[in-house]
Structure formats: C-alpha cells, structure tokens
Design a protein around this motif. Sequence first.
Motif, PDB file in Angstrom:
ATOM      1  N   HIS A  49     -46.475  20.208  87.847  1.00 54.04           N
ATOM      2  CA  HIS A  49     -45.980  19.347  88.427  1.00 54.04           C
ATOM      3  C   HIS A  49     -46.650  19.452  90.051  1.00 54.04           C
ATOM      4  O   HIS A  49     -47.049  18.439  90.638  1.00 54.04           O
ATOM      5  N   GLY A  80     -48.868  12.406  85.600  1.00 53.34           N
ATOM      6  CA  GLY A  80     -49.592  13.147  85.075  1.00 53.34           C
ATOM      7  C   GLY A  80     -49.815  13.146  83.527  1.00 53.34           C
ATOM      8  O   GLY A  80     -48.799  12.834  82.648  1.00 53.34           O
ATOM      9  N   LEU A 138     -48.284  23.167  79.986  1.00 52.54           N
ATOM     10  CA  LEU A 138     -47.050  23.565  80.597  1.00 52.54           C
ATOM     11  C   LEU A 138     -45.982  22.207  80.665  1.00 52.54           C
ATOM     12  O   LEU A 138     -46.419  21.222  81.264  1.00 52.54           O
ATOM     13  N   PRO A 178     -42.433   9.608  89.668  1.00 50.91           N
ATOM     14  CA  PRO A 178     -40.902   9.972  89.003  1.00 50.91           C
ATOM     15  C   PRO A 178     -41.312  10.983  88.012  1.00 50.91           C
ATOM     16  O   PRO A 178     -42.046  11.131  87.387  1.00 50.91           O
ATOM     17  N   GLY A 179     -39.671  11.514  87.730  1.00 50.21           N
ATOM     18  CA  GLY A 179     -39.907  12.340  86.396  1.00 50.21           C
ATOM     19  C   GLY A 179     -38.369  13.156  86.571  1.00 50.21           C
ATOM     20  O   GLY A 179     -37.636  13.030  87.399  1.00 50.21           O
ATOM     21  N   LYS A 232     -29.399  13.033  79.419  1.00 51.18           N
ATOM     22  CA  LYS A 232     -29.811  14.207  79.286  1.00 51.18           C
ATOM     23  C   LYS A 232     -28.954  15.267  79.645  1.00 51.18           C
ATOM     24  O   LYS A 232     -28.006  15.102  80.702  1.00 51.18           O
ATOM     25  N   ALA A 257     -53.975  16.365  83.773  1.00 53.36           N
ATOM     26  CA  ALA A 257     -53.653  17.776  84.017  1.00 53.36           C
ATOM     27  C   ALA A 257     -54.829  18.611  84.461  1.00 53.36           C
ATOM     28  O   ALA A 257     -55.736  18.490  83.487  1.00 53.36           O
TER      29      ALA A 257
HETATM   30  P1  ADP Z   1     -40.695  13.477  82.060  1.00 52.63           P
HETATM   31  O1  ADP Z   1     -40.808  12.256  82.929  1.00 52.63           O
HETATM   32  O2  ADP Z   1     -41.035  13.044  80.555  1.00 52.63           O
HETATM   33  O3  ADP Z   1     -39.085  13.752  81.692  1.00 52.63           O
HETATM   34  P2  ADP Z   1     -41.428  15.436  83.568  1.00 52.63           P
HETATM   35  O4  ADP Z   1     -40.541  15.226  84.624  1.00 52.63           O
HETATM   36  O5  ADP Z   1     -41.428  16.899  83.146  1.00 52.63           O
HETATM   37  O6  ADP Z   1     -41.395  14.606  82.473  1.00 52.63           O
HETATM   38  O7  ADP Z   1     -42.682  14.933  84.353  1.00 52.63           O
HETATM   39  C1  ADP Z   1     -42.996  14.009  85.054  1.00 52.63           C
HETATM   40  C2  ADP Z   1     -44.564  13.636  84.966  1.00 52.63           C
HETATM   41  O8  ADP Z   1     -45.236  14.986  85.340  1.00 52.63           O
HETATM   42  C3  ADP Z   1     -44.900  13.083  83.750  1.00 52.63           C
HETATM   43  O9  ADP Z   1     -45.676  12.020  84.166  1.00 52.63           O
HETATM   44  C4  ADP Z   1     -45.632  14.340  83.139  1.00 52.63           C
HETATM   45  O10 ADP Z   1     -46.556  13.920  82.255  1.00 52.63           O
HETATM   46  C5  ADP Z   1     -46.207  15.215  83.986  1.00 52.63           C
HETATM   47  N1  ADP Z   1     -46.247  16.460  84.027  1.00 52.63           N
HETATM   48  C6  ADP Z   1     -45.319  17.239  83.452  1.00 52.63           C
HETATM   49  N2  ADP Z   1     -45.675  18.716  83.233  1.00 52.63           N
HETATM   50  C7  ADP Z   1     -47.261  18.479  83.612  1.00 52.63           C
HETATM   51  C8  ADP Z   1     -48.320  19.477  83.737  1.00 52.63           C
HETATM   52  N3  ADP Z   1     -48.112  20.665  83.562  1.00 52.63           N
HETATM   53  N4  ADP Z   1     -49.535  18.810  84.340  1.00 52.63           N
HETATM   54  C9  ADP Z   1     -49.753  17.563  84.586  1.00 52.63           C
HETATM   55  N5  ADP Z   1     -48.702  16.688  84.641  1.00 52.63           N
HETATM   56  C10 ADP Z   1     -47.581  17.109  84.172  1.00 52.63           C
END
Ligand code: ADP
Length: 181
Positions: A16, A87, A125, A6-7, A40, A118
């Motif tokens: 990602h 991540g 990133l 999820p994200g 958001k 990561a």
């Molecule tokens: P959030 O859920 O905080 O809005 P994102 O949607 O950007 O953040 O990210 C979803 C997941 O991917 C989170 O666990 C985040 O830590 C991880 N993530 C984001 N960017 C990276 C990266 N460059 N490398 C590894 N994991 C990442």
Amino acid sequence: MRAIYPGSFDPITLGHLDIIERGCRLFEHVIVAVLQNPNKSPLFTVEERIKLIRTSLPHVPNVSVTSFGGLTVNFAHQQASQVILRGLRVLSDFEMELQMALTNKTLAEDIETVFLAASNEYSFLSSSVVKEVARFGGSVNHLVPTHVAEEIYSRCCAPKPPEPLTSINPEPIQGSKLLKE
Ligand code: ADP
C-alpha cells in the motif's frame, strides 16, 4: 489533480505504501480513505487503521488520511477528486478491479480510475497474508512498517523463536545404527 486511494488497509502494508508514495509523485494531493465496512470484522478499528497509516507517512507532504462510508464516487465528489487510485497485483485482482471501475463509471462519468501496477517485490502482498503469517507466529517485519508489526503482534501473537535443531532430527542414533549395518 487530486486522487483518492480507497481501501480497507487492515492493516497498511509496504505494498500500500508503495502505491501511496508513487501516487503522490503523480498527483497534487492523495487522500487515503479507509472504508467503513460494517460487513467485515477487521483486526483494527477504522481509527486505529487511520493512525497506523498516518504514522507510516511522515515523509510524504501531499497526503492526507481519512475514512468514508457509502459509495466511493460520492466520496470522490465530496473531496473534489477526479481520480480513484487503485493498485493492481496479480491477474486475479484485475477482474474485480475492472468490474468496480466500470460500475463507478456508470455512477459518475467524470471520475476516472487509475491503476498502478504493484511493484515486483510486493505483488504477492496483501493485508490478509500479513494477518495469516502473524497468526501462525511468523515474522511480518519485512511486509509492514515496524510500528505496524508491533501492533499486529500485540493483537495476534509474537513470532515464535526458531525450533531447536534436535526436534527437527530427533533420531540421530537410529541413523548411525543403519550406517553400521
Ligand atoms: P480492498 O480494497 O480489496 O479491501 P485493500 O484495502 O487491501 O484491498 O487495498 C486497497 C488497494 O490497494 C487495492 O486497489 C489493492 O489492489 C491495492 N493493494 C493492496 N495490496 C497491494 C500491493 N501489495 N501492491 C499494490 N497494490 C496493492
């Protein structure tokens, strides 16, 4: 075993994608789940984000992409998934991620959060960094897939051409005058 990832993915980055590809080697199936978050104001709609993610993953057979709202653990149950994949980048991610994982554990004992570190080259990133660079005219071609970069430029602004050298050093004559003195 199935996992949900999820994200916000606003938009998907190479960081990602790295987590998704590595997750797909560990789990039978990974469901990338775009969170519908009305609090958001994103750059891309949920539908656009789903499309950008799908187009980035033609080479991965055991992945699907969808959206969800509400509690992540409820979505995991709906999807018959025992794992929430996340991540972990820098130390600052850890506090928030641990809090979320522990909260989710109190809500659903049967669901485990699995963290993948990561990769070194993507540990700085984030989607916000990508949007910030693009907004100020920098290139993001090395941070997101090509089709995602094009979409960002069409919304923010195209990268600026490099400044001509004359504007960096505008007073060469004064310099040579000083040397003569
Ligand atoms: P959030 O859920 O905080 O809005 P994102 O949607 O950007 O953040 O990210 C979803 C997941 O991917 C989170 O666990 C985040 O830590 C991880 N993530 C984001 N960017 C990276 C990266 N460059 N490398 C590894 N994991 C990442």
